[in-house]
Write an enzyme that holds these catalytic residues in place. Structure first.
Site, PDB file in Angstrom:
ATOM      1  N   HIS A   1      14.386  34.078  67.220  1.00  0.00           N
ATOM      2  CA  HIS A   1      15.503  34.588  68.030  1.00  0.00           C
ATOM      3  C   HIS A   1      14.929  35.077  69.352  1.00  0.00           C
ATOM      4  O   HIS A   1      14.181  36.059  69.373  1.00  0.00           O
ATOM      5  CB  HIS A   1      16.200  35.746  67.315  1.00  0.00           C
ATOM      6  CG  HIS A   1      16.736  35.356  65.968  1.00  0.00           C
ATOM      7  ND1 HIS A   1      18.037  34.949  65.757  1.00  0.00           N
ATOM      8  CD2 HIS A   1      16.125  35.272  64.757  1.00  0.00           C
ATOM      9  CE1 HIS A   1      18.208  34.647  64.484  1.00  0.00           C
ATOM     10  NE2 HIS A   1      17.064  34.834  63.844  1.00  0.00           N
TER      11      HIS A   1
ATOM     12  N   ASP B   1      11.107  34.075  62.272  1.00  0.00           N
ATOM     13  CA  ASP B   1      12.350  34.854  62.296  1.00  0.00           C
ATOM     14  C   ASP B   1      12.183  36.128  63.132  1.00  0.00           C
ATOM     15  O   ASP B   1      12.804  37.150  62.838  1.00  0.00           O
ATOM     16  CB  ASP B   1      12.846  35.189  60.886  1.00  0.00           C
ATOM     17  CG  ASP B   1      14.303  35.656  60.882  1.00  0.00           C
ATOM     18  OD1 ASP B   1      15.036  35.358  61.850  1.00  0.00           O
ATOM     19  OD2 ASP B   1      14.696  36.330  59.913  1.00  0.00           O
TER      20      ASP B   1
ATOM     21  N   HIS C   1      13.723  31.147  56.189  1.00  0.00           N
ATOM     22  CA  HIS C   1      13.166  32.457  55.788  1.00  0.00           C
ATOM     23  C   HIS C   1      13.381  32.778  54.307  1.00  0.00           C
ATOM     24  O   HIS C   1      14.044  33.746  53.951  1.00  0.00           O
ATOM     25  CB  HIS C   1      13.693  33.603  56.668  1.00  0.00           C
ATOM     26  CG  HIS C   1      15.151  33.541  57.020  1.00  0.00           C
ATOM     27  ND1 HIS C   1      16.154  33.411  56.089  1.00  0.00           N
ATOM     28  CD2 HIS C   1      15.775  33.621  58.221  1.00  0.00           C
ATOM     29  CE1 HIS C   1      17.309  33.407  56.709  1.00  0.00           C
ATOM     30  NE2 HIS C   1      17.129  33.527  57.997  1.00  0.00           N
TER      31      HIS C   1
ATOM     32  N   HIS D   1      11.477  28.951  63.657  1.00  0.00           N
ATOM     33  CA  HIS D   1      12.678  29.810  63.543  1.00  0.00           C
ATOM     34  C   HIS D   1      12.453  31.092  64.339  1.00  0.00           C
ATOM     35  O   HIS D   1      11.719  31.982  63.900  1.00  0.00           O
ATOM     36  CB  HIS D   1      12.954  30.149  62.078  1.00  0.00           C
ATOM     37  CG  HIS D   1      14.172  31.007  61.863  1.00  0.00           C
ATOM     38  ND1 HIS D   1      15.150  30.693  60.943  1.00  0.00           N
ATOM     39  CD2 HIS D   1      14.592  32.156  62.439  1.00  0.00           C
ATOM     40  CE1 HIS D   1      16.093  31.609  60.968  1.00  0.00           C
ATOM     41  NE2 HIS D   1      15.777  32.524  61.864  1.00  0.00           N
TER      42      HIS D   1
ATOM     43  N   HIS E   1      20.965  29.654  56.744  1.00  0.00           N
ATOM     44  CA  HIS E   1      20.764  31.046  56.333  1.00  0.00           C
ATOM     45  C   HIS E   1      21.315  31.126  54.918  1.00  0.00           C
ATOM     46  O   HIS E   1      22.526  31.164  54.715  1.00  0.00           O
ATOM     47  CB  HIS E   1      21.477  32.025  57.274  1.00  0.00           C
ATOM     48  CG  HIS E   1      21.207  33.455  56.909  1.00  0.00           C
ATOM     49  ND1 HIS E   1      20.399  34.281  57.649  1.00  0.00           N
ATOM     50  CD2 HIS E   1      21.610  34.190  55.836  1.00  0.00           C
ATOM     51  CE1 HIS E   1      20.313  35.474  57.061  1.00  0.00           C
ATOM     52  NE2 HIS E   1      21.044  35.445  55.958  1.00  0.00           N
TER      53      HIS E   1
ATOM     54  N   LYS F   1      22.625  25.085  62.903  1.00  0.00           N
ATOM     55  CA  LYS F   1      22.369  26.238  62.037  1.00  0.00           C
ATOM     56  C   LYS F   1      23.648  26.687  61.336  1.00  0.00           C
ATOM     57  O   LYS F   1      24.666  26.929  61.979  1.00  0.00           O
ATOM     58  CB  LYS F   1      21.824  27.386  62.891  1.00  0.00           C
ATOM     59  CG  LYS F   1      21.572  28.685  62.136  1.00  0.00           C
ATOM     60  CD  LYS F   1      20.369  28.586  61.194  1.00  0.00           C
ATOM     61  CE  LYS F   1      20.260  29.825  60.313  1.00  0.00           C
ATOM     62  NZ  LYS F   1      19.398  30.840  60.837  1.00  0.00           N
TER      63      LYS F   1
HETATM   64  C1  NCD Z   1      18.506  38.012  62.739  1.00  0.00           C
HETATM   65  C2  NCD Z   1      18.990  38.555  64.092  1.00  0.00           C
HETATM   66  O1  NCD Z   1      18.839  39.741  64.370  1.00  0.00           O
HETATM   67  O2  NCD Z   1      19.514  37.742  64.897  1.00  0.00           O
HETATM   68  N1  NCD Z   1      18.231  39.141  61.890  1.00  0.00           N
HETATM   69  C3  NCD Z   1      17.395  39.149  60.830  1.00  0.00           C
HETATM   70  O3  NCD Z   1      17.347  40.171  60.143  1.00  0.00           O
HETATM   71  N2  NCD Z   1      16.631  38.131  60.526  1.00  0.00           N
HETATM   72  C4  NCD Z   1      19.496  37.081  62.145  1.00  0.00           C
HETATM   73  C5  NCD Z   1      18.977  36.320  60.957  1.00  0.00           C
HETATM   74  O4  NCD Z   1      18.123  35.449  61.101  1.00  0.00           O
HETATM   75  O5  NCD Z   1      19.405  36.599  59.844  1.00  0.00           O
HETATM   76 ZN    ZN Z   2      16.739  34.359  61.918  1.00  0.00          ZN
END
Ligand code: NCD
Ligand code: ZN
Length: 342
Positions: free
Chosen positions: A16, A246, A173, A14, A135, A98
């Site tokens: 970003h 995450d 998460h 996971h 989520h 997702k």
């Molecule tokens: C994530 C993001 O910034 O894209 N932020 C986070 O706090 N984890 C989005 C998410 O996974 O909730």
């Molecule tokens: Zn995330």
């Protein structure tokens, strides 16, 4: 003598990676530690078509360099077309889809407003063996922010597991005792990812000596009892729990703001953070399962070739990565007690 541990090369289930300059800044940190990563689709606009996902994958490959395999995901929207899901899955572009409840987190405005809108899509995913990544927080403003994950289990997740018993579901998460318990008790089709921050921090960290925007993420860190429950799940050896950082970078100005973004950037020292936790728990013998074996087994993928070695020695974390307006603050201000051996 330095204590070391060598594990199969791990994956991040996971992450970003963003796009553009941010992608080029952060992707090498993930690629340095992990062979594969499940890449979140919450770009602006979100990744909802097979073509968008394929071209995003190309941009990630260009940014991350040789030897990294990004596993792409579809951002589910109310109008999702089951045929588009099947096509992307059959073409090997999409590994999973997702579910963001609309308004739950960063770039979730186009997310799902009612789980009933996904019925046909989820039935299709169940039939073709495409995992659903969730989520797991309700967005009801009546529900306390710290309770939104636990309430999501009652209001949404239990029904999903009941209605789609063969659908693979990853509760992403997880942050609470309730989530750890739910996953442990559920059938083998239900698993969870766990982040470094939810293993290391409780909610006091948000207010330590003042407001701490760089440890603000969603789901928000919880009370100590929840951190301990999530830690116990991670080191339990159960194949239902695996590594998902995450890592969610935002530039400093977006974090240090009157309305700061949720998400923290842990990619540069993710393995170090996890290794420290497993060491503290006396569970280094279970670290490889969590980092390198349980995830592939759940997704039906092979374990990676190659290994990574970590050593028990101090790792210092820089105050910032990148420069000027593009700078990002990495997680782990105090440093870690493990380091990836070069
Ligand atoms: C994530 C993001 O910034 O894209 N932020 C986070 O706090 N984890 C989005 C998410 O996974 O909730
Ligand atoms: Zn995330």
């Amino acid at each position: 003598m330095t204590v070391t541990i060598t594990i199969r090369r791990p994956d991040d289930w996971h992450v970003h990676l963003r796009d553009g300059d941010m992608l080029r800044l952060v992707a090498p940190y993930t690629a340095r530690q992990f062979a594969r990563a499940i890449v979140m689709p919450n770009l602006a606009p979100p990744v909802t078509t097979v073509e968008q996902a394929a071209s995003y994958r190309d941009r990630i490959l260009a940014a991350a360099g040789e030897g990294f395999n990004p596993l792409m995901t579809c951002y589910l929207i109310d109008q999702v077309d089951p045929d588009e899901l099947s096509r992307g899955h059959a073409e090997g572009v999409w590994v999973a889809a997702k579910l963001y409840p609309a308004g739950a987190t960063t770039n979730s405005a186009r997310g799902v407003t009612d789980i009933a809108n996904l019925h046909a899509a989820l039935a299709r995913m169940e039939a073709i063996g495409m995992p659903l990544l969730v989520h797991g927080e309700v967005t009801d403003p009546q529900v306390d922010v710290f309770d939104r994950e636990a309430v999501f289990i009652d209001r949404v997740l239990e029904g999903l597991v009941r209605d789609f018993p063969a659908l693979k579901i990853v509760f992403e998460h997880i942050t609470t005792r309730q989530a750890a318990q739910f996953v442990a008790d559920a059938s083998a089709t239900v698993a969870a990812t766990i982040t470094p921050q939810h293993l290391m921090l409780n909610r006091n960290a948000l207010f330590q000596g003042g407001l701490r925007p760089h440890v603000y993420c969603l789901p928000v860190v919880k009370r100590e009892e929840h951190r301990l429950a999530v830690r116990a799940a991670a080191v339990s050896g159960s194949p239902k729990f695996f590594l998902g950082t995450d890592s969610a970078p935002h530039v400093v100005a977006a974090k240090e703001s009157s309305c700061g973004c949720a998400g923290l950037f842990n990619a540069p020292f993710a393995l170090e953070a996890y290794a420290q936790v497993f060491d503290e728990e006396g569970a280094l013998d279970r670290f490889e399962g969590f980092a390198s074996r349980h995830g592939p087994a759940f997704y039906g993928l092979p374990v990676n070739e190659g290994t990574v070695t970590l050593e028990r020695t101090a790792a210092t974390v820089p105050e910032q990565i990148g420069s000027g307006e593009a700078a990002v603050v990495p997680f782990g201000a105090g440093g870690f007690s493990w380091r990836v051996a070069s």
